[in-house]
Design a protein around this motif. Structure first.
Motif, PDB file in Angstrom:
ATOM      1  N   ASP A  85     -51.617   6.750  36.356  1.00 17.13           N
ATOM      2  CA  ASP A  85     -51.121   7.884  35.489  1.00 17.13           C
ATOM      3  C   ASP A  85     -50.749   8.681  36.233  1.00 17.13           C
ATOM      4  O   ASP A  85     -49.684   9.885  35.374  1.00 17.13           O
ATOM      5  CB  ASP A  85     -52.374   8.829  35.238  1.00 17.13           C
ATOM      6  N   LYS A  86     -50.404   9.557  37.328  1.00 20.82           N
ATOM      7  CA  LYS A  86     -49.073   9.816  37.832  1.00 20.82           C
ATOM      8  C   LYS A  86     -48.713   9.575  39.096  1.00 20.82           C
ATOM      9  O   LYS A  86     -49.034   8.620  39.893  1.00 20.82           O
ATOM     10  CB  LYS A  86     -50.280  11.523  38.629  1.00 20.82           C
ATOM     11  N   PRO A  87     -47.133   9.699  39.463  1.00 20.61           N
ATOM     12  CA  PRO A  87     -46.272   8.845  40.368  1.00 20.61           C
ATOM     13  C   PRO A  87     -47.149   9.891  41.603  1.00 20.61           C
ATOM     14  O   PRO A  87     -45.902  10.684  42.265  1.00 20.61           O
ATOM     15  CB  PRO A  87     -44.582   9.513  39.880  1.00 20.61           C
ATOM     16  N   LEU A  88     -48.080   9.437  41.963  1.00 20.14           N
ATOM     17  CA  LEU A  88     -48.381  10.590  43.434  1.00 20.14           C
ATOM     18  C   LEU A  88     -48.044   9.118  45.316  1.00 20.14           C
ATOM     19  O   LEU A  88     -48.847   9.418  46.212  1.00 20.14           O
ATOM     20  CB  LEU A  88     -49.973  10.682  43.399  1.00 20.14           C
ATOM     21  N   GLY A  89     -47.738   8.179  45.310  1.00 18.17           N
ATOM     22  CA  GLY A  89     -46.930   7.875  46.119  1.00 18.17           C
ATOM     23  C   GLY A  89     -47.587   6.636  46.182  1.00 18.17           C
ATOM     24  O   GLY A  89     -48.271   5.709  45.689  1.00 18.17           O
ATOM     25  N   THR A  90     -46.995   5.655  47.036  1.00 13.17           N
ATOM     26  CA  THR A  90     -46.795   4.555  47.403  1.00 13.17           C
ATOM     27  C   THR A  90     -48.594   3.937  47.832  1.00 13.17           C
ATOM     28  O   THR A  90     -48.854   3.622  47.421  1.00 13.17           O
ATOM     29  CB  THR A  90     -46.584   3.401  47.969  1.00 13.17           C
ATOM     30  N   GLY A  91     -49.388   5.453  48.481  1.00 19.53           N
ATOM     31  CA  GLY A  91     -50.928   5.643  49.507  1.00 19.53           C
ATOM     32  C   GLY A  91     -52.058   5.200  47.868  1.00 19.53           C
ATOM     33  O   GLY A  91     -52.809   4.846  47.189  1.00 19.53           O
ATOM     34  N   HIS A  92     -51.136   5.879  47.255  1.00 19.34           N
ATOM     35  CA  HIS A  92     -52.067   6.334  45.743  1.00 19.34           C
ATOM     36  C   HIS A  92     -51.989   5.385  44.769  1.00 19.34           C
ATOM     37  O   HIS A  92     -52.585   4.693  44.084  1.00 19.34           O
ATOM     38  CB  HIS A  92     -51.920   7.822  44.618  1.00 19.34           C
ATOM     39  N   ALA A  93     -51.167   4.423  44.705  1.00 23.75           N
ATOM     40  CA  ALA A  93     -50.327   3.182  43.521  1.00 23.75           C
ATOM     41  C   ALA A  93     -51.189   1.825  44.056  1.00 23.75           C
ATOM     42  O   ALA A  93     -52.245   1.710  43.500  1.00 23.75           O
ATOM     43  CB  ALA A  93     -49.040   2.863  43.723  1.00 23.75           C
ATOM     44  N   ILE A  94     -51.917   1.902  45.307  1.00 24.58           N
ATOM     45  CA  ILE A  94     -51.953   1.089  45.956  1.00 24.58           C
ATOM     46  C   ILE A  94     -53.844   1.159  45.416  1.00 24.58           C
ATOM     47  O   ILE A  94     -54.201  -0.026  45.049  1.00 24.58           O
ATOM     48  CB  ILE A  94     -52.362   0.298  47.667  1.00 24.58           C
ATOM     49  N   MET A  95     -54.007   2.040  45.648  1.00 23.00           N
ATOM     50  CA  MET A  95     -55.262   2.712  45.553  1.00 23.00           C
ATOM     51  C   MET A  95     -56.077   2.240  43.511  1.00 23.00           C
ATOM     52  O   MET A  95     -57.439   2.693  43.708  1.00 23.00           O
ATOM     53  CB  MET A  95     -55.462   4.126  46.449  1.00 23.00           C
ATOM     54  N   GLY A 193     -44.555  15.510  50.887  1.00 21.86           N
ATOM     55  CA  GLY A 193     -43.699  15.869  49.641  1.00 21.86           C
ATOM     56  C   GLY A 193     -44.365  15.162  48.420  1.00 21.86           C
ATOM     57  O   GLY A 193     -44.025  15.028  48.108  1.00 21.86           O
ATOM     58  N   GLY A 194     -45.804  15.882  48.690  1.00 17.08           N
ATOM     59  CA  GLY A 194     -46.828  15.721  47.395  1.00 17.08           C
ATOM     60  C   GLY A 194     -46.981  13.973  46.859  1.00 17.08           C
ATOM     61  O   GLY A 194     -47.572  14.078  46.285  1.00 17.08           O
ATOM     62  N   GLU A 195     -46.895  13.505  47.876  1.00 19.29           N
ATOM     63  CA  GLU A 195     -47.501  12.187  46.878  1.00 19.29           C
ATOM     64  C   GLU A 195     -48.158  11.039  49.341  1.00 19.29           C
ATOM     65  O   GLU A 195     -47.748  11.835  50.012  1.00 19.29           O
ATOM     66  CB  GLU A 195     -46.296  10.547  47.355  1.00 19.29           C
ATOM     67  N   TYR A 196     -49.039  10.538  48.841  1.00 23.05           N
ATOM     68  CA  TYR A 196     -50.189  10.300  49.595  1.00 23.05           C
ATOM     69  C   TYR A 196     -49.362   8.742  49.206  1.00 23.05           C
ATOM     70  O   TYR A 196     -48.686   7.825  48.830  1.00 23.05           O
ATOM     71  CB  TYR A 196     -51.421   9.840  48.807  1.00 23.05           C
ATOM     72  N   GLN A 197     -49.262   7.575  51.726  1.00 24.89           N
ATOM     73  CA  GLN A 197     -48.560   6.792  51.296  1.00 24.89           C
ATOM     74  C   GLN A 197     -48.449   6.170  52.220  1.00 24.89           C
ATOM     75  O   GLN A 197     -49.992   6.295  53.147  1.00 24.89           O
ATOM     76  CB  GLN A 197     -47.385   7.615  52.631  1.00 24.89           C
ATOM     77  N   ILE A 198     -48.307   4.784  51.508  1.00 26.76           N
ATOM     78  CA  ILE A 198     -49.483   3.494  52.917  1.00 26.76           C
ATOM     79  C   ILE A 198     -49.231   3.333  54.341  1.00 26.76           C
ATOM     80  O   ILE A 198     -50.340   3.414  54.735  1.00 26.76           O
ATOM     81  CB  ILE A 198     -48.630   2.327  52.375  1.00 26.76           C
ATOM     82  N   ASN A 199     -47.811   4.923  54.861  1.00 18.88           N
ATOM     83  CA  ASN A 199     -47.768   4.464  55.589  1.00 18.88           C
ATOM     84  C   ASN A 199     -48.957   4.775  56.569  1.00 18.88           C
ATOM     85  O   ASN A 199     -49.660   4.630  57.805  1.00 18.88           O
ATOM     86  CB  ASN A 199     -46.663   4.891  57.232  1.00 18.88           C
TER      87      ASN A 199
END
Length: 336
Positions: A85-95, A193-199
């Motif tokens: 629902d929100k563009p919060l990065g790759t880590g968030h998308a995966i979760m 940068g306001g996002e959660y990252q898979i790295n």
């Protein structure tokens, strides 16, 4: 084996084509980008795909969801839809797909295509797919130790680390391990940068002793904007032509037409008094008349007349008549 495909981005660099169609469903050589991606992953893995989980924006619509489920079914897999629902990065998308993060799985971002011929090291805890590049400072890269283990991930390094760029495809022997580490990242609100990252999840796995290996691919093709998407379409056509794939539909009508391979011509397309190719895709139901077209991508149910086109990308249900040579028009547009 499961495949997780985060694809909720809006594809703004590919507008106007992504205003009505999500970028991963834009066809490359006659198939949606995301379909080619999961088919190629399935080929490299050479094993049964149990589930393909797609992480999309909720406003992509029911038709898109059904198309994605059909892509999964074509590979004998269950198709599952999750929403970011929100563009919060790759880590968030995966979760967002955490209910599917268990057992062996591949995570693949749906804006890239590849060609590879390597055996996946399933003894490794994880494999990160990489491509040797000439300008590593423009990418996220990995660093290796003497045992060929990945020991570092550096985003756009100012000083040389390696020339192996991360392409956005990852294998995990157990997705639950990554899920636990990413949950810790979210709980700690560890953001860049306001996002959660898979790295950050990967780095926590490495700190706990999990082994990461590189999987080197031969070709890496982007679909980020119009120019590179048209280029990727041409490169994919060339690969398929060399592999002997028949790409001209038997229901297409060719009248006084010259087709210079490689070309894809879809079902019920009409090519009349025209020269098409090389490196051209013409979608189903489209009509090309009195035209010369090369190195271009034309989608479904469009009409092209009296045209001299090169490096053109034309959407669905478009009408074009003229002598423009480098264009990008979206769905339902008209130039007459």
């Amino acid at each position: 084996m499961k495949i997780i495909v985060p694809m909720a981005g809006r594809g703004s660099r590919l507008r106007p084509h992504t205003l009505t169609v999500p970028k991963p469903l834009i066809p490359i050589a006659g198939k949606p980008i995301v379909q080619r991606l999961v088919e190629d992953i399935s080929h490299v893995l050479d094993e049964n795909i149990e589930e393909i989980a797609f992480v999309i924006a909720e406003d992509f619509g029911l038709e898109t969801e059904e198309n994605l489920k059909q892509i999964a079914q074509s590979l004998g897999a269950k198709g599952t839809i999750y929403y970011q629902d929100k563009p919060l990065g790759t880590g968030h998308a995966i979760m967002c797909a955490q209910d599917s993060l268990s057992g062996p799985c591949v995570i693949a971002y749906a804006d890239t295509l590849f060609r590879a011929d390597f055996t996946l090291d399933k003894e490794a805890d994880s494999v990160i797919w990489v491509k040797q590049v000439k300008n590593p400072e423009a990418y996220g890269v990995v660093s290796l130790n003497e045992q060929n283990d990945i020991v570092g991930l550096v985003e756009k390094p100012k000083d040389f680390v390696s020339d192996l760029a991360v392409i956005g495809i990852y294998y995990f022997k157990d997705g639950a391990v990554l899920k636990n580490e990413l949950q810790a990242v979210l709980d700690a609100k560890l953001m860049h940068g306001g996002e959660y990252q898979i790295n950050d999840g990967i780095k926590q796995m490495q700190a706990k002793g999990y082994t990461f290996k590189p999987g080197k691919i031969d070709e890496w093709m982007d679909c980020g904007n119009k120019n590179v998407t048209v280029e990727t379409n041409g490169r994919m056509l060339q690969f398929l032509h060399k592999e002997g794939e028949h790409m001209v539909s038997t229901s297409a009508k060719l009248e006084n037409a010259s087709v210079i391979p490689p070309c894809f011509i879809g079902d019920d397309a009409v090519i009349k008094d025209s020269t098409i190719g090389p490196n051209v895709s013409v979608g189903k139901g489209s009509v090309v008349e009195n035209s010369t077209i090369c190195e271009s991508l034309i989608q479904n149910f469009s009409t092209i007349t009296n045209a001299q086109l090169k490096n053109a990308m034309i959407g669905n249900y478009a009408k074009f008549d003229g002598n423009f040579t480098a264009i990008s028009i979206g769905d339902y547009s008209e130039l007459v």
